[in-house]
Each structure stands twice: as structure tokens, then as C-alpha cells.
Design a protein around this motif. Structure first.
Motif: not given
Length: 161
Positions: A58-61, A88-91, A94-104
Motif C-alpha cells: 500500500p501507499g499514500g493513495h 503525500t506532499e513533502s517529506k 510523510k514522516l508525520l503520517f508514518l509516525r501517526q500510523l505507528g510505522e516509523w
């Protein structure tokens, strides 16, 4: 993946020669997609593309539009192999979304740093020396977007603009 042959070597050589487009378009993906189509048509390069709506890659879509899949991912009910935060706009986002998803899993002290600066010396060729100082055993979680997928509830935070 790519196969090691003359056609793929020429594809990636062409990608290097198109670095001006990468800088101008601010995206290596757009340039690579254009070159894949061109090299497929002109030189017979075989191109296989993963279907977009897949639980394995899966990805940002999917992150931004498939709430059911994101719930399954958070509960570890998928066979997800890798998650690419495309669409997803900007690195930074991307980092903030992955942190919130619990995948960072990359520690802040290592983000944007050269391995030599982290270790204080040139790393060995295998780069395993970076695992201990940079890789977290558990995901690094933080809330940023109250209406996006999250490993833990994030309703009571001020959203990032």
C-alpha cells in the motif's frame, strides 16, 4: 525490482541523464514513469507494474482514501510487506503520517544526517553500525492529524496545517 541487463542499464543511465527534469519537476517518480513508457515502446523493455489497490504494497493513495485497509494495517491484519507514503506532499508530512500510523522506526537524531556524522567516523561497508543508534525497536508514535489513520486516538490535538 529490475533485472540486470543492457536495457535496464540504459534505462537507469537515461534517468541519470534526465536529472535536470528530476530537479525541475521535483519528482524522480514522474521522470522514471515517463522513461519506463518510452523505453518499453522504443526498446522493448519489459515493464510490470503492481496494481495500485493492494494490501501487500500500500501507499499514500490507500492511506488517504482507504479507511478499511488502514484499520486492518493498524491491527496487523494484513500481509503488508512495505508501505510507501506516495501521494503525500513533502517529506515532512510523510514522516508525520508514518509516525501517526505507528510505522516509523528511525530515531530523530539520525534523520537527515550522514552516517559519518552519526558515528563520528566512516561506517563499515555493511552499515550495520547504524542499526543501534538509529533504529527503534518499537515504532516512534506521535499525533498530528486528527482525521487520519492512527495507531492510537488523536482526536484531541491541534491539527498540523
Amino acid at each position: 525490482y529490475t533485472r540486470a541487463n543492457k536495457r535496464t542499464q540504459y534505462l537507469f543511465t537515461s534517468l541519470l541523464y534526465h536529472s535536470d527534469l528530476i530537479l525541475n519537476w521535483d519528482s524522480h517518480q514522474q521522470v522514471l514513469c515517463q522513461l519506463l513508457a518510452e523505453h518499453s515502446s522504443l526498446f522493448g523493455l519489459g515493464v510490470k507494474v503492481l496494481q495500485r489497490d493492494t494490501e501487500t504494497f500500500p501507499g499514500g493513495h490507500e492511506f488517504h482514501g482507504n479507511k478499511r485497509l488502514m484499520e486492518k494495517l493498524i491491527k496487523r491484519e494484513t500481509e503488508t510487506y512495505i508501505f510507501h507514503m506516495s501521494w503525500t506532499e513533502s517529506k515532512e508530512n510523510k514522516l508525520l503520517f508514518l509516525r501517526q500510523l505507528g510505522e516509523w522506526y528511525v530515531m530523530d537524531k539520525c534523520i537527515g544526517k550522514r552516517s559519518k556524522d552519526i558515528l563520528g567516523h566512516e561506517p563499515p561497508s555493511d552499515n550495520l553500525a547504524l542499526v543501534e543508534p538509529c533504529c527503534a525497536m518499537e515504532p516512534i508514535f506521535s499525533c498530528h492529524f486528527p482525521k487520519k489513520a492512527s495507531k492510537f486516538p488523536c482526536e484531541k490535538i491541534d491539527p498540523v496545517k
